[in-house]
Design an enzyme around this catalytic site. Structure first.
Site, PDB file in Angstrom:
ATOM      1  N   GLU A 151      85.103  87.755 -19.266  1.00 33.38           N
ATOM      2  CA  GLU A 151      84.069  88.015 -20.261  1.00 33.38           C
ATOM      3  C   GLU A 151      84.588  87.754 -21.682  1.00 33.38           C
ATOM      4  O   GLU A 151      83.829  87.325 -22.556  1.00 33.38           O
ATOM      5  CB  GLU A 151      83.575  89.457 -20.138  1.00 33.38           C
ATOM      6  CG  GLU A 151      82.748  89.735 -18.887  1.00 33.38           C
ATOM      7  CD  GLU A 151      81.391  89.060 -18.922  1.00 33.38           C
ATOM      8  OE1 GLU A 151      81.340  87.809 -18.964  1.00 33.38           O
ATOM      9  OE2 GLU A 151      80.380  89.776 -18.892  1.00 33.38           O
ATOM     10  N   THR A 203      75.968  84.539 -25.947  1.00 31.31           N
ATOM     11  CA  THR A 203      76.308  85.943 -26.175  1.00 31.31           C
ATOM     12  C   THR A 203      77.038  86.113 -27.496  1.00 31.31           C
ATOM     13  O   THR A 203      76.781  87.059 -28.251  1.00 31.31           O
ATOM     14  CB  THR A 203      77.177  86.472 -25.024  1.00 31.31           C
ATOM     15  OG1 THR A 203      76.459  86.317 -23.789  1.00 31.31           O
ATOM     16  CG2 THR A 203      77.497  87.948 -25.215  1.00 31.31           C
TER      17      THR A 203
END
Length: 328
Positions: A151, A203
């Protein structure tokens, strides 16, 4: 599915044992899409979906290290440090402390940048599969720590709100990242309708536009909604869940990046959905419903709105995925 598995199998050859590991040569995993934040729980709440899911094959290879391949749909990085699955596996291999090699083939069904946990699916799938091949020596909490490295590659931040439900399944609360403290939440049966407008919201970009300071009155309202949502899940109280699906901090800022957002949310709630909002950083929008008939009616509304806007889209009507990453 079979084509991607066969392609991956042809790229790996029989090998002798390397380190202490199981006799399994390789395995295939289904890695579910996830919805992070659940409206009010930015970076701390998430749930797994029954569909869609990525398909990954992870197998041992003779030499230490990682090789990567993927289906033709997306041009995924093949350098391990630049690939979310590779970065996650590198963290696992460092903890394993013995020479081992893996080949990873990714058949990606969750579009990157969709807001449905595409990077989390690859990160989680890689470490769950590798752990299975190594004899399940690491705990789920360990696997979350490893996968958070993926991530970080994707967004620049080690967040776990997609990773955790992807590995644990169901609905999860991350009470703390450092130290990691994960709480699994019992939830009532819920139907989830998702629309994915075919635009991309990164993101990292979606994080940059967020406010750095929050008014105390907004924080108090947000805390009440988070507590109410958690209590609603645990009490199986649909009405409390619906009342708590409100975000006064993140959604007002991020929703401007998503065409049709207000129309979708308002129309779906009028049709009987409990509530919903942005899935992760978007652009996907999700709505929760108590009944399947409502969830399907919500899907029709979503389709009509994006047809009128002239924006391509994809929709899903699914349920909460209970099992997380599955070995198949």
């Amino acid at each position: 599915m079979n084509n991607s598995q066969n392609k991956s199998s042809q790229q790996s050859s029989p090998h002798p044992p390397l380190g202490d590991r199981s006799d399994n040569r390789g395995c295939v995993v289904h890695c579910p899409a996830t919805i992070a934040n659940l409206v009010c729980g930015f970076d701390i709440l998430g749930l797994a979906l029954e569909a869609p899911y990525d398909i990954m094959e992870v197998s041992f290879k003779d030499e230490p290290g990682i090789t990567l391949s993927s289906s033709a749909a997306y041009n995924l990085p093949t350098i391990p440090e630049d690939n979310v699955a590779g970065a996650s596996l590198l963290a696992l291999m460092e903890a394993y402390e013995k020479p081992v090699g893996f080949h990873v083939h990714i058949d990606k069904q969750i579009k990157p940048g969709s807001g449905l946990g595409s990077s989390a699916a690859s990160s989680a799938g890689a470490v769950v599969a590798a752990n299975h091949l190594l004899g399940n020596i690491f705990s789920n909490e360990d696997l979350v720590r490893f996968a958070m490295n993926g991530e970080k590659v994707a967004s620049g931040v080690k967040h776990a709100d997609n990773i955790t439900p992807c590995i644990y399944g169901g609905v999860t609360l991350i009470r703390s990242i450092f130290p990691l403290d994960i709480v699994t939440l019992d939830a009532p049966p819920l139907f989830v309708t998702v629309v994915h407008p075919q635009i991309e919201v990164k993101t990292s970009d979606a994080r940059q536009i967020l406010r750095k300071e929050v008014l105390l009155k907004d924080a108090i309202k947000q805390w009440g909604n988070i507590a109410g949502l958690v209590a609603g899940f645990m009490k199986h109280d649909y009405q409390l869940i619906g009342r708590s699906l409100e975000d006064v901090i993140i959604e007002p800022v991020r929703s401007i990046l998503i065409p049709g957002f207000d129309a979708v949310k308002n129309s779906c709630k009028e049709a009987g959905a409990l509530g919903g909002g942005i899935s992760g950083s978007g652009p996907s929008i999700f709505m929760l419903s108590e009944h399947e008939s409502t969830a399907k009616a919500v899907e029709v509304i979503m389709k009509n709105i994006y047809e009128k806007l002239g924006i391509d889209y994809k929709t899903y009507v699914t349920t909460i995925g209970k099992g997380g990453v599955k070995i198949v």
